[in-house]
Enzyme design. Structure first.
Site, mmCIF file in Angstrom:
data_model
loop_
_atom_site.group_PDB
_atom_site.id
_atom_site.type_symbol
_atom_site.label_atom_id
_atom_site.label_comp_id
_atom_site.label_asym_id
_atom_site.label_seq_id
_atom_site.Cartn_x
_atom_site.Cartn_y
_atom_site.Cartn_z
ATOM 1 N N CYS A 17 0.868 -1.202 -0.113
ATOM 2 C CA CYS A 17 0.216 0.164 -0.112
ATOM 3 C C CYS A 17 0.909 1.216 -0.086
ATOM 4 C CB CYS A 17 -0.881 -0.036 1.287
ATOM 5 S SG CYS A 17 -1.943 -1.372 1.149
ATOM 6 N N HIS A 42 -3.126 7.030 3.419
ATOM 7 C CA HIS A 42 -3.558 5.807 3.034
ATOM 8 C C HIS A 42 -4.955 5.439 3.529
ATOM 9 C CE1 HIS A 42 -4.189 1.644 1.848
ATOM 10 N NE2 HIS A 42 -3.743 1.295 2.909
ATOM 11 N N ASN A 54 -10.441 0.185 1.078
ATOM 12 C CA ASN A 54 -9.124 0.456 1.117
ATOM 13 C C ASN A 54 -8.409 -0.110 -0.276
ATOM 14 O OD1 ASN A 54 -6.486 -0.254 1.448
ATOM 15 N ND2 ASN A 54 -6.430 -1.015 3.518
HETATM 16 O O1 UT7 Z 1 -3.749 -1.390 3.785
HETATM 17 C C1 UT7 Z 1 -3.144 -2.001 4.970
HETATM 18 C C2 UT7 Z 1 -3.844 -3.254 5.233
HETATM 19 N N1 UT7 Z 1 -4.684 -3.409 6.302
HETATM 20 C C3 UT7 Z 1 -4.841 -2.719 7.315
HETATM 21 O O2 UT7 Z 1 -4.935 -1.540 7.537
HETATM 22 C C4 UT7 Z 1 -5.892 -3.201 8.534
HETATM 23 C C5 UT7 Z 1 -5.532 -2.980 9.845
HETATM 24 N N2 UT7 Z 1 -6.385 -3.370 10.908
HETATM 25 C C6 UT7 Z 1 -7.829 -3.217 10.999
HETATM 26 O O3 UT7 Z 1 -8.288 -2.289 9.922
HETATM 27 C C7 UT7 Z 1 -8.741 -3.713 11.887
HETATM 28 O O4 UT7 Z 1 -7.748 -4.491 12.586
HETATM 29 C C8 UT7 Z 1 -9.898 -4.663 11.339
HETATM 30 C C9 UT7 Z 1 -10.735 -3.785 10.740
HETATM 31 C C10 UT7 Z 1 -9.341 -5.597 10.309
HETATM 32 C C11 UT7 Z 1 -10.590 -5.313 12.476
HETATM 33 O O5 UT7 Z 1 -10.886 -4.481 13.335
HETATM 34 P P1 UT7 Z 1 -10.598 -4.602 14.983
HETATM 35 O O6 UT7 Z 1 -11.373 -3.386 15.667
HETATM 36 O O7 UT7 Z 1 -9.224 -4.646 14.968
HETATM 37 O O8 UT7 Z 1 -11.427 -6.027 15.147
HETATM 38 P P2 UT7 Z 1 -10.758 -7.292 15.857
HETATM 39 O O9 UT7 Z 1 -10.214 -7.988 14.987
HETATM 40 O O10 UT7 Z 1 -10.014 -7.045 17.099
HETATM 41 O O11 UT7 Z 1 -12.203 -7.922 16.184
HETATM 42 C C12 UT7 Z 1 -13.132 -7.382 17.190
HETATM 43 C C13 UT7 Z 1 -14.363 -8.387 17.264
HETATM 44 C C14 UT7 Z 1 -13.902 -9.995 17.219
HETATM 45 O O12 UT7 Z 1 -14.972 -10.663 18.164
HETATM 46 P P3 UT7 Z 1 -15.004 -10.861 19.742
HETATM 47 O O13 UT7 Z 1 -13.645 -11.762 19.686
HETATM 48 O O14 UT7 Z 1 -14.651 -9.422 20.443
HETATM 49 O O15 UT7 Z 1 -16.135 -11.412 20.100
HETATM 50 C C15 UT7 Z 1 -14.065 -10.232 15.811
HETATM 51 O O16 UT7 Z 1 -14.357 -11.511 15.875
HETATM 52 O O17 UT7 Z 1 -15.102 -8.082 16.117
HETATM 53 C C16 UT7 Z 1 -15.064 -9.270 15.474
HETATM 54 N N3 UT7 Z 1 -15.126 -9.226 13.990
HETATM 55 C C17 UT7 Z 1 -16.115 -9.072 13.089
HETATM 56 N N4 UT7 Z 1 -17.324 -8.899 13.382
HETATM 57 C C18 UT7 Z 1 -17.975 -8.683 12.293
HETATM 58 C C19 UT7 Z 1 -13.869 -9.244 13.149
HETATM 59 N N5 UT7 Z 1 -14.190 -8.997 11.927
HETATM 60 C C20 UT7 Z 1 -15.485 -8.895 12.057
HETATM 61 C C21 UT7 Z 1 -16.097 -8.445 10.735
HETATM 62 N N6 UT7 Z 1 -17.870 -8.229 10.993
HETATM 63 N N7 UT7 Z 1 -15.985 -8.340 9.618
#
Ligand code: UT7
Length: 317
Positions: A108, A242, A272
């Site tokens: 990216c 970004h 993204n």
């Molecule tokens: O271009 C560069 C590449 N990538 C990035 O920049 C990504 C950087 N990371 C992120 O943007 C975020 O970490 C994500 C958007 C990918 C995830 O958000 P988060 O706030 O870090 O969520 P998490 O992985 O900590 O998950 C929180 C909760 C979990 O449930 P529990 O364990 O709290 O019950 C996940 O299972 O949200 C759940 N979860 C979802 N729920 C609904 C994770 N993904 C999803 C989803 N829909 N898509």
């Protein structure tokens, strides 16, 4: 170096969070709250080469430079249908250019790296006019059976034409080798000497870890580039970040103590788009008349690697 023309192109299909929730275990509420994304553009009837061509032609037209006057093409792309030849070769014929080029893959952070390369080439006297095209189709390598990457990434292309000038004020690139936070592994052919065929796998991401690395390293690199340029955060007119996650942008903004209006976004509608996100945002801001001569733009991107790249440009110099 300075930017003298911009262009962008997006797929015609817009897919809402609600549409994704019909086949993924997710919701509009979760995606909106955690990422800021409401909809994304995904390739369906067009190809990535169509988008790259459209963005490039628009950038060439707005620069006033004829395609056959270009001296070099730099394409930024993580993966496209052809591993070889490079995307720059495919694009050369489509846009009517005659020069050589190369592809870069800095995930990216490709656009800022391409600007750095173009600036170096121009300073070394190796080129006068360079076309940079960032074209990405992450939808083709996300895992559509899982919700982690498929809700985040989207397709698009952004392009610029640059020539000699005094607009590129400072750049800072950093890298922390950390493959496992984000990778896409291709299938390897079996050979007579290694029978163990390696299957590929779609994009794998450790989202939370990447989020933390992005906020801390980008903020650090932004401070470094500001110091290199002898500037304060308040000297920047716009921070073109970004478009990875609105919460990442918001966290960096809070750490820098800068107002919200200096951090334009379009992630709401586009998701993204990897290295294409900053040039698409730049092109849209110019079209909307938001960037003026003398404005100071800071561009900051991070991605798989882990890599981070930041530069400062003074517009119109
Ligand atoms: O271009 C560069 C590449 N990538 C990035 O920049 C990504 C950087 N990371 C992120 O943007 C975020 O970490 C994500 C958007 C990918 C995830 O958000 P988060 O706030 O870090 O969520 P998490 O992985 O900590 O998950 C929180 C909760 C979990 O449930 P529990 O364990 O709290 O019950 C996940 O299972 O949200 C759940 N979860 C979802 N729920 C609904 C994770 N993904 C999803 C989803 N829909 N898509």
């Amino acid at each position: 170096m300075r930017i003298i023309g911009t262009g962008s192109a997006l797929p015609s299909l817009s897919v809402s969070n609600d549409e994704l929730a019909t086949f993924l275990d997710t919701s509009d509420e979760w995606i909106t709250e955690r990422t800021g994304i409401k909809a994304r553009r995904l390739l369906s009837t067009e190809t990535l080469y169509d988008l790259a061509e459209e963005a490039a032609k628009k950038a060439i037209k707005s620069s006033g430079v004829a395609a056959d006057q270009l001296d070099f093409i730099i394409c930024s792309n993580v993966a496209n249908r052809y591993i070889t030849p490079g995307m720059n070769c495919i694009l050369q014929e489509k846009i009517g250019a005659t020069c050589a080029g190369l592809d870069i893959n800095v995930a990216c952070a490709g656009f800022v790296n391409a600007l750095m390369l173009a600036d170096s080439m121009i300073q070394a006297g190796r080129a006068k006019h360079i076309l940079i095209v960032c074209a990405e189709e992450p939808s083709k390598y996300c895992n559509w059976k899982e919700r982690d990457t498929s809700i985040l990434f989207a397709d698009g292309a952004g392009a610029v034409v640059v020539d000699a000038g005094d607009g590129f004020k400072a750049v800072h690139l950093s890298m922390i080798s950390s493959k496992d936070v984000l990778y896409y592994e291709r299938c390897m052919e079996e050979t007579p000497y290694e029978r163990n065929r390696k299957e590929g796998q779609p994009l794998v991401m450790r989202g939370r870890e990447l989020f933390r690395m992005a906020v801390s390293q980008s903020t650090k690199d932004i401070r470094t580039v500001l110091e290199k340029a002898g500037m304060q955060p308040s000297d920047i007119t716009y921070y073109l970040m970004h478009q990875a996650n609105k919460r990442i942008i918001e966290s960096i903004r809070t750490l820098l103590g800068e107002p919200e209006e200096k951090f334009p976004t379009n992630i709401e509608n586009y998701g993204n788009t990897s290295s294409a996100s900053i040039p698409i945002l730049l092109d849209e801001m110019l079209a909307a008349g938001k960037i003026h001569k003398g404005d100071t733009l800071l561009m900051s991107a991070f991605g798989a690697g882990f890599v981070s790249a930041v530069c400062i440009l003074e517009w119109g110099k």
